[in-house]
Design a protein around this motif. Structure first.
Motif, PDB file in Angstrom:
ATOM      1  N   ILE A  15       0.823  -1.206   0.000  1.00  0.00           N
ATOM      2  CA  ILE A  15       0.000   0.000   0.000  1.00  0.00           C
ATOM      3  C   ILE A  15       0.864   1.266   0.000  1.00  0.00           C
ATOM      4  N   VAL A  16       2.012   1.230   0.686  1.00  0.00           N
ATOM      5  CA  VAL A  16       2.812   2.453   0.802  1.00  0.00           C
ATOM      6  C   VAL A  16       3.465   2.800  -0.533  1.00  0.00           C
ATOM      7  N   GLY A  17       4.103   1.809  -1.170  1.00  0.00           N
ATOM      8  CA  GLY A  17       4.731   2.064  -2.467  1.00  0.00           C
ATOM      9  C   GLY A  17       3.698   2.486  -3.507  1.00  0.00           C
ATOM     10  N   VAL A  34       7.951  -0.813  -8.940  1.00  0.00           N
ATOM     11  CA  VAL A  34       8.206  -2.241  -9.156  1.00  0.00           C
ATOM     12  C   VAL A  34       7.916  -3.013  -7.876  1.00  0.00           C
ATOM     13  N   GLU A  35       7.320  -4.195  -8.053  1.00  0.00           N
ATOM     14  CA  GLU A  35       6.973  -5.079  -6.938  1.00  0.00           C
ATOM     15  C   GLU A  35       7.503  -6.473  -7.286  1.00  0.00           C
ATOM     16  N   ARG A  36       8.266  -7.065  -6.380  1.00  0.00           N
ATOM     17  CA  ARG A  36       8.920  -8.333  -6.749  1.00  0.00           C
ATOM     18  C   ARG A  36       7.962  -9.524  -6.769  1.00  0.00           C
ATOM     19  N   GLY A  42       2.691  -8.722   0.083  1.00  0.00           N
ATOM     20  CA  GLY A  42       3.366  -8.594   1.381  1.00  0.00           C
ATOM     21  C   GLY A  42       2.340  -8.325   2.477  1.00  0.00           C
ATOM     22  N   THR A  43       2.722  -7.521   3.441  1.00  0.00           N
ATOM     23  CA  THR A  43       1.872  -7.247   4.593  1.00  0.00           C
ATOM     24  C   THR A  43       0.523  -6.648   4.196  1.00  0.00           C
ATOM     25  N   SER A  44       0.521  -5.830   3.144  1.00  0.00           N
ATOM     26  CA  SER A  44      -0.703  -5.089   2.809  1.00  0.00           C
ATOM     27  C   SER A  44      -1.870  -5.981   2.399  1.00  0.00           C
ATOM     28  N   GLY A  45      -1.605  -7.245   2.074  1.00  0.00           N
ATOM     29  CA  GLY A  45      -2.698  -8.159   1.759  1.00  0.00           C
ATOM     30  C   GLY A  45      -3.024  -9.088   2.915  1.00  0.00           C
ATOM     31  N   LYS A  46      -2.475  -8.814   4.113  1.00  0.00           N
ATOM     32  CA  LYS A  46      -2.656  -9.743   5.243  1.00  0.00           C
ATOM     33  C   LYS A  46      -3.176  -9.009   6.478  1.00  0.00           C
ATOM     34  N   THR A  47      -3.951  -7.979   6.283  1.00  0.00           N
ATOM     35  CA  THR A  47      -4.323  -7.090   7.387  1.00  0.00           C
ATOM     36  C   THR A  47      -5.661  -7.497   8.024  1.00  0.00           C
ATOM     37  N   SER A  48      -6.091  -6.721   9.017  1.00  0.00           N
ATOM     38  CA  SER A  48      -7.423  -6.907   9.609  1.00  0.00           C
ATOM     39  C   SER A  48      -8.507  -6.292   8.733  1.00  0.00           C
ATOM     40  N   ARG A  49      -8.107  -5.719   7.626  1.00  0.00           N
ATOM     41  CA  ARG A  49      -9.027  -5.124   6.630  1.00  0.00           C
ATOM     42  C   ARG A  49      -9.825  -3.971   7.228  1.00  0.00           C
ATOM     43  N   MET A  50      -9.199  -3.268   8.154  1.00  0.00           N
ATOM     44  CA  MET A  50      -9.885  -2.137   8.761  1.00  0.00           C
ATOM     45  C   MET A  50      -9.237  -0.820   8.362  1.00  0.00           C
ATOM     46  N   VAL A  51     -10.084   0.153   8.094  1.00  0.00           N
ATOM     47  CA  VAL A  51      -9.622   1.516   7.878  1.00  0.00           C
ATOM     48  C   VAL A  51     -10.097   2.237   9.121  1.00  0.00           C
ATOM     49  N   GLU A 179      11.756  -7.390  -9.554  1.00  0.00           N
ATOM     50  CA  GLU A 179      12.462  -7.174  -8.295  1.00  0.00           C
ATOM     51  C   GLU A 179      13.666  -6.249  -8.480  1.00  0.00           C
ATOM     52  N   VAL A 180      13.877  -5.388  -7.540  1.00  0.00           N
ATOM     53  CA  VAL A 180      15.142  -4.644  -7.533  1.00  0.00           C
ATOM     54  C   VAL A 180      16.205  -5.575  -6.953  1.00  0.00           C
ATOM     55  N   VAL A 181      17.212  -5.898  -7.765  1.00  0.00           N
ATOM     56  CA  VAL A 181      18.242  -6.811  -7.277  1.00  0.00           C
ATOM     57  C   VAL A 181      19.467  -6.047  -6.777  1.00  0.00           C
ATOM     58  N   GLY A 357       6.680   1.465   8.467  1.00  0.00           N
ATOM     59  CA  GLY A 357       5.776   1.634   9.599  1.00  0.00           C
ATOM     60  C   GLY A 357       4.430   2.144   9.114  1.00  0.00           C
ATOM     61  N   GLY A 358       3.691   2.769  10.010  1.00  0.00           N
ATOM     62  CA  GLY A 358       2.377   3.308   9.658  1.00  0.00           C
ATOM     63  C   GLY A 358       1.345   2.218   9.504  1.00  0.00           C
ATOM     64  N   LYS A 359       0.285   2.536   8.796  1.00  0.00           N
ATOM     65  CA  LYS A 359      -0.849   1.625   8.661  1.00  0.00           C
ATOM     66  C   LYS A 359      -1.400   1.695   7.246  1.00  0.00           C
ATOM     67  N   LEU A 360      -2.166   0.689   6.909  1.00  0.00           N
ATOM     68  CA  LEU A 360      -2.903   0.724   5.644  1.00  0.00           C
ATOM     69  C   LEU A 360      -3.676   2.051   5.562  1.00  0.00           C
ATOM     70  N   THR A 361      -4.328   2.399   6.659  1.00  0.00           N
ATOM     71  CA  THR A 361      -5.188   3.575   6.726  1.00  0.00           C
ATOM     72  C   THR A 361      -4.437   4.872   6.419  1.00  0.00           C
ATOM     73  N   THR A 362      -3.174   4.961   6.854  1.00  0.00           N
ATOM     74  CA  THR A 362      -2.461   6.241   6.752  1.00  0.00           C
ATOM     75  C   THR A 362      -1.574   6.339   5.506  1.00  0.00           C
TER      76      THR A 362
HETATM   77  C1  LIG Z   1      -1.723  -8.702  11.048  1.00  0.00           C
HETATM   78  C2  LIG Z   1      -1.777  -7.272  10.606  1.00  0.00           C
HETATM   79  C3  LIG Z   1      -2.979  -6.596  10.600  1.00  0.00           C
HETATM   80  C4  LIG Z   1      -3.032  -5.279  10.198  1.00  0.00           C
HETATM   81  N1  LIG Z   1      -4.242  -4.676  10.143  1.00  0.00           N
HETATM   82  C5  LIG Z   1      -4.333  -3.402   9.728  1.00  0.00           C
HETATM   83  C6  LIG Z   1      -5.613  -2.806   9.586  1.00  0.00           C
HETATM   84  O1  LIG Z   1      -6.655  -3.442   9.777  1.00  0.00           O
HETATM   85  N2  LIG Z   1      -5.660  -1.512   9.210  1.00  0.00           N
HETATM   86  C7  LIG Z   1      -4.530  -0.777   8.972  1.00  0.00           C
HETATM   87  O2  LIG Z   1      -4.669   0.399   8.676  1.00  0.00           O
HETATM   88  N3  LIG Z   1      -3.294  -1.333   9.039  1.00  0.00           N
HETATM   89  C8  LIG Z   1      -3.170  -2.631   9.402  1.00  0.00           C
HETATM   90  N4  LIG Z   1      -1.947  -3.230   9.475  1.00  0.00           N
HETATM   91  C9  LIG Z   1      -0.749  -2.455   9.119  1.00  0.00           C
HETATM   92  C10 LIG Z   1      -0.555  -2.425   7.593  1.00  0.00           C
HETATM   93  O3  LIG Z   1      -0.925  -3.644   7.026  1.00  0.00           O
HETATM   94  C11 LIG Z   1       0.897  -2.145   7.204  1.00  0.00           C
HETATM   95  O4  LIG Z   1       1.364  -1.041   7.884  1.00  0.00           O
HETATM   96  C12 LIG Z   1       1.028  -1.898   5.700  1.00  0.00           C
HETATM   97  O5  LIG Z   1       0.350  -2.869   4.959  1.00  0.00           O
HETATM   98  C13 LIG Z   1       2.480  -1.870   5.298  1.00  0.00           C
HETATM   99  O6  LIG Z   1       2.546  -1.651   3.921  1.00  0.00           O
HETATM  100  P1  LIG Z   1       3.914  -1.573   3.152  1.00  0.00           P
HETATM  101  O7  LIG Z   1       3.611  -1.150   1.766  1.00  0.00           O
HETATM  102  O8  LIG Z   1       4.895  -0.763   3.926  1.00  0.00           O
HETATM  103  O9  LIG Z   1       4.499  -3.073   3.202  1.00  0.00           O
HETATM  104  P2  LIG Z   1       4.153  -4.335   2.306  1.00  0.00           P
HETATM  105  O10 LIG Z   1       2.725  -4.463   2.036  1.00  0.00           O
HETATM  106  O11 LIG Z   1       4.834  -5.510   2.928  1.00  0.00           O
HETATM  107  O12 LIG Z   1       4.841  -4.011   0.926  1.00  0.00           O
HETATM  108  C14 LIG Z   1       6.228  -4.086   0.712  1.00  0.00           C
HETATM  109  C15 LIG Z   1       6.431  -4.774  -0.613  1.00  0.00           C
HETATM  110  O13 LIG Z   1       7.789  -4.649  -1.034  1.00  0.00           O
HETATM  111  C16 LIG Z   1       8.078  -5.770  -1.847  1.00  0.00           C
HETATM  112  N5  LIG Z   1       9.535  -5.887  -1.977  1.00  0.00           N
HETATM  113  C17 LIG Z   1      10.424  -6.233  -1.014  1.00  0.00           C
HETATM  114  N6  LIG Z   1      11.672  -6.223  -1.518  1.00  0.00           N
HETATM  115  C18 LIG Z   1      11.571  -5.853  -2.830  1.00  0.00           C
HETATM  116  C19 LIG Z   1      12.519  -5.667  -3.882  1.00  0.00           C
HETATM  117  N7  LIG Z   1      13.841  -5.843  -3.691  1.00  0.00           N
HETATM  118  N8  LIG Z   1      12.074  -5.307  -5.112  1.00  0.00           N
HETATM  119  C20 LIG Z   1      10.738  -5.123  -5.322  1.00  0.00           C
HETATM  120  N9  LIG Z   1       9.802  -5.279  -4.351  1.00  0.00           N
HETATM  121  C21 LIG Z   1      10.205  -5.641  -3.124  1.00  0.00           C
HETATM  122  C22 LIG Z   1       7.415  -6.911  -1.092  1.00  0.00           C
HETATM  123  O14 LIG Z   1       7.185  -8.022  -1.935  1.00  0.00           O
HETATM  124  C23 LIG Z   1       6.139  -6.271  -0.575  1.00  0.00           C
HETATM  125  O15 LIG Z   1       5.007  -6.544  -1.360  1.00  0.00           O
HETATM  126  C24 LIG Z   1      -1.855  -4.582   9.827  1.00  0.00           C
HETATM  127  C25 LIG Z   1      -0.644  -5.266   9.812  1.00  0.00           C
HETATM  128  C26 LIG Z   1      -0.608  -6.609  10.170  1.00  0.00           C
HETATM  129  C27 LIG Z   1       0.673  -7.362  10.110  1.00  0.00           C
END
Ligand SMILES: Cc1cc2nc3c(=O)[nH]c(=O)nc-3n(C[C@H](O)[C@H](O)[C@H](O)COP(=O)(O)OP(=O)(O)OC[C@H]3O[C@@H](n4cnc5c(N)ncnc54)[C@H](O)[C@@H]3O)c2cc1C
Length: 522
Positions: A15-17, A34-36, A42-51, A179-181, A357-362
């Protein structure tokens, strides 16, 4: 991407990228993402699905964090009505258990005061009798009453996809399975990255004035090795249970009897999504799955709050786990749940900008801050407009899907996911309007749309993230996975070997997520 230098290359399609790419592209920067793996894999597809604002952070005195999250929640409710929906939560109050009624009253008062936008209804109180009428399956013994408050839910993977789509529509070049290598340096300064197409096999160099590292828990893999370790991941799991087994009618906030930890029961169609846990994690970061103890902990809390539920591991429809990219505290004594939920932006000596850090919401606010820094770096004056931009499908399109011959249930489902033009081209394909799995609203035309307009490249991309077939059917829809793969193969030109690999890969993924049913490891 390799054809001419970019203003900004964003690494990581969570979600952040995605949000950084969206903000950058809408400010007119030449942007690539780019997403590998797959977007949201990653984490963004494994959340509690809450905003949400994060009611429980108020207990830790994190008022600023909650205020920002509430603001972002309300922006998303306004701008993404197809993807982000209000949900009412009930917090039951029990004699002798936390939260006490007074603490809850104060907390919810503050939660209401901190929101600027008053679109969601405010908190309300219910007597024990009213609570028992509204949520009859809740434990009666010791029930003193309940509080109601509103937050919102979303389909996390589809939210990420909608942001990626908006970025691409604004001109960003986006690629999954790339992927960025290696980062590229010239006289100590970062000038781009060498990327590898994990499906096509090419390894071009992409040049960019600024590289943004939005790789979540993997952030330290790209940072200057002299920089301190940034994140301390903790594991969180969720389970989907049949809602009629749990017995809740709306959202419920429950507490673990074991350690008082707050968990959410979120209504999800005919299912209830329950989670989450928060534990230190030492295993493989790329294969995080729920184990038997994680699931037992969640089920124990469900059965305590809903005594008639008596749910067991075999009742779990699906379970998943993710890693939180929590910022590592300066001192190491903190309990997992107390590590900062705030985000941080780092600028390394070579010029790499990292955000974690941060959250899906932010996500939108985080992206705005990052792109502000990118603009300073490249001397561009442009401010963010994403707070006012619509996101996701148009909620008014249900009639268009009705006109295409979809049932009202399918039309409502499709409206929350696709623009009509993404589905219309595939109506002549075999079984286009038919449900893929009985009792679930997914139709076969969505598989075609996933490949042709949503960049699905592998079978799990479709089963887990474009459609919810992995989560919403008890066998993870393994019975239709082969047919879906064949449909994808025709579009993507897979040969027999690739087809077999895709099916076997999905079967492995499903099996790893079933392992908790075998009981604790000895
Ligand atoms: C169990 C759980 C529940 C949560 N529930 C909530 C919620 O309900 N509401 C909320 O607001 N927040 C929630 N959060 C927090 C939120 O999910 C995270 O803060 C957020 O998803 C982080 O997003 P991200 O983009 O930083 O990381 P990610 O989603 O992990 O994205 C990082 C991506 O980088 C990719 N990557 C890594 N290395 C490389 C590379 N070399 N080249 C290319 N790509 C690469 C990875 O494959 C990955 O997809 C929850 C978190 C968890 C763990």
């Amino acid at each position: 991407m390799a054809a001419e230098p970019l203003d900004v290359l964003v690494v990581g399609g969570g979600i952040v990228g995605a949000a950084v790419a969206w903000d950058g592209a809408t400010r007119g920067l030449r942007t690539a993402l780019v997403e590998r793996g797959d977007f949201a894999s990653g984490t963004s597809g494994k959340t509690s699905r809450m905003v949400h604002g994060g009611l429980r952070y108020l207990r830790e005195g994190r008022v600023g964090l909650v205020r920002q999250a509430l603001r972002e929640r309300d922006i998303l409710l306004r701008n993404a009505p197809g993807l982000v929906r209000p949900v009412r939560f009930t917090i039951p109050v029990y004699a002798g258990r936390r939260p006490g009624a007074l603490a809850l009253r104060l907390g919810l008062l503050l939660y209401d005061l901190l929101r600027r936008d008053k679109t969601l209804p405010r908190r309300a109180w219910r007597s024990a009798e009213e609570t028992a009428t509204e949520e009859p399956a809740l434990r009666r013994e010791g029930l003193r009453g309940a509080a109601h408050y509103f937050d919102a839910t979303t389909n996390d993977a589809r939210l990420v996809l909608a942001v990626v789509r908006s970025a691409a529509e604004a001109g960003a070049l986006v690629a999954n399975h790339v992927e960025v290598v290696r980062l590229l340096h010239e006289v100590g300064r970062l000038v781009g990255a060498s990327v590898r197409d994990r499906i096509g096999g090419e390894t071009p160099d992409v040049r960019a004035a600024v590289v943004v590292n939005a790789t979540g828990v993997w952030i330290d893999g790209l940072r200057d090795h002299r920089a301190a370790t940034t994140v301390r991941p903790t594991k969180g799991i969720h389970v989907f249970l049949p809602m009629d087994r749990v017995g809740n009618r709306e959202g419920i906030v429950l507490r673990s009897k074991r350690d008082g930890r707050i968990m959410f029961v979120v209504p999800w169609g005919h299912l209830a999504l329950v989670g989450t846990t928060d534990t230190d994690y030492e295993g493989d970061w790329d294969r995080v799955v729920p184990d038997a103890d994680d699931v037992a902990y969640v089920l124990e809390s469900v059965n305590d709050t809903f005594p008639a539920a008596r749910v067991r591991p075999e009742d779990v429809v699906s379970a998943y786990a993710g890693l939180r990219p929590l910022i590592r505290p300066r001192r190491s004594s903190s309990e997992e749940s107390d590590i900062s939920r705030a985000h941080e932006v780092y600028e390394d000596p070579d010029g790499l900008i990292s955000v974690a850090g941060g959250k899906l919401t932010t996500m939108r606010a985080m992206a705005e801050e990052v792109v502000d820094r990118v603009c300073v770096r490249i001397g561009r004056r442009a401010s963010s407009g994403t707070a006012r931009m619509p996101l996701g499908p148009d909620v008014g399109a249900a009639a268009a899907f009705g006109d295409m011959g979809f049932s009202p249930v399918a039309a409502a489902h499709l409206t929350a996911r696709h623009p009509p033009d993404a589905i219309r081209p595939w109506l002549r394909e075999t079984r286009a309007r038919e449900p893929i799995v009985p009792a679930l609203p997914y139709v076969w035309a969505e598989v075609d749309a996933a490949v042709e307009s949503e960049m699905a490249m592998t079978l799990p991309d479709v089963m887990v993230r474009r459609l919810g077939l992995f989560y919403e059917a008890p066998d993870q829809s393994l019975g239709v996975a082969g047919d879906i793969a064949v449909r994808m193969a025709a579009r993507l030109g897979w040969d027999a070997e690739r087809l077999r690999e895709e099916i076997e890969g999905y079967e492995r993924y499903a099996a790893e997520h079933h392992r908790f049913r075998e009981g604790p490891a000895r």
